[in-house]
Motif scaffolding. Structure first.
Motif, PDB file in Angstrom:
ATOM      1  N   ASN A  17      32.568 -72.269  -3.764  1.00 49.42           N
ATOM      2  CA  ASN A  17      32.889 -70.978  -4.366  1.00 49.42           C
ATOM      3  C   ASN A  17      33.628 -71.229  -5.675  1.00 49.42           C
ATOM      4  O   ASN A  17      34.854 -71.339  -5.705  1.00 49.42           O
ATOM      5  CB  ASN A  17      33.744 -70.155  -3.391  1.00 49.42           C
ATOM      6  CG  ASN A  17      33.976 -68.742  -3.871  1.00 49.42           C
ATOM      7  OD1 ASN A  17      33.940 -68.457  -5.059  1.00 49.42           O
ATOM      8  ND2 ASN A  17      34.236 -67.865  -2.931  1.00 49.42           N
ATOM      9  N   GLU A  19      34.234 -69.376  -8.238  1.00 48.50           N
ATOM     10  CA  GLU A  19      35.176 -68.331  -8.633  1.00 48.50           C
ATOM     11  C   GLU A  19      36.510 -68.496  -7.907  1.00 48.50           C
ATOM     12  O   GLU A  19      37.581 -68.421  -8.512  1.00 48.50           O
ATOM     13  CB  GLU A  19      34.580 -66.950  -8.341  1.00 48.50           C
ATOM     14  CG  GLU A  19      35.445 -65.806  -8.833  1.00 48.50           C
ATOM     15  CD  GLU A  19      34.799 -64.449  -8.592  1.00 48.50           C
ATOM     16  OE1 GLU A  19      35.541 -63.514  -8.293  1.00 48.50           O
ATOM     17  OE2 GLU A  19      33.565 -64.340  -8.711  1.00 48.50           O
ATOM     18  N   ALA A  39      40.005 -65.736   2.629  1.00 42.87           N
ATOM     19  CA  ALA A  39      38.833 -66.561   2.961  1.00 42.87           C
ATOM     20  C   ALA A  39      38.990 -67.207   4.339  1.00 42.87           C
ATOM     21  O   ALA A  39      38.271 -68.140   4.675  1.00 42.87           O
ATOM     22  CB  ALA A  39      38.650 -67.632   1.891  1.00 42.87           C
TER      23      ALA A  39
END
Length: 75
Positions: A17, A19, A39
């Motif tokens: 990920n 970002e 997350a």
């Protein structure tokens, strides 16, 4: 908590990920903890600092993580 395996494991979990990796790299430790909780990754502020240091200085990349994890899990 706080071993290199913890840091490598955290980076491995968020590495896909881009970002999130960018947000973690720029966040203060409290923000980093909050971002990773979203997350479903529970970490301490010290872990965030170690992840940021490892990512910032380029000491760990995905290849290093695979080598590290592979070496530790073969025992």
């Amino acid at each position: 908590m706080g071993s290199i395996l913890d840091v490598a494991d955290i980076i491995k979990k968020i590495n896909g990920n881009k970002e999130l990796m960018a947000q973690i790299a720029k966040a203060d430790p409290k923000e980093g903890v909050a971002l990773l909780k979203k997350a479903n990754i529970d970490v301490s502020e010290d872990d965030i600092k170690k992840v940021q240091a490892a990512v910032a200085d380029g000491k760990l990349d995905l290849g290093d993580l695979k080598d590290l994890a592979g070496g530790l899990f073969k025992k």
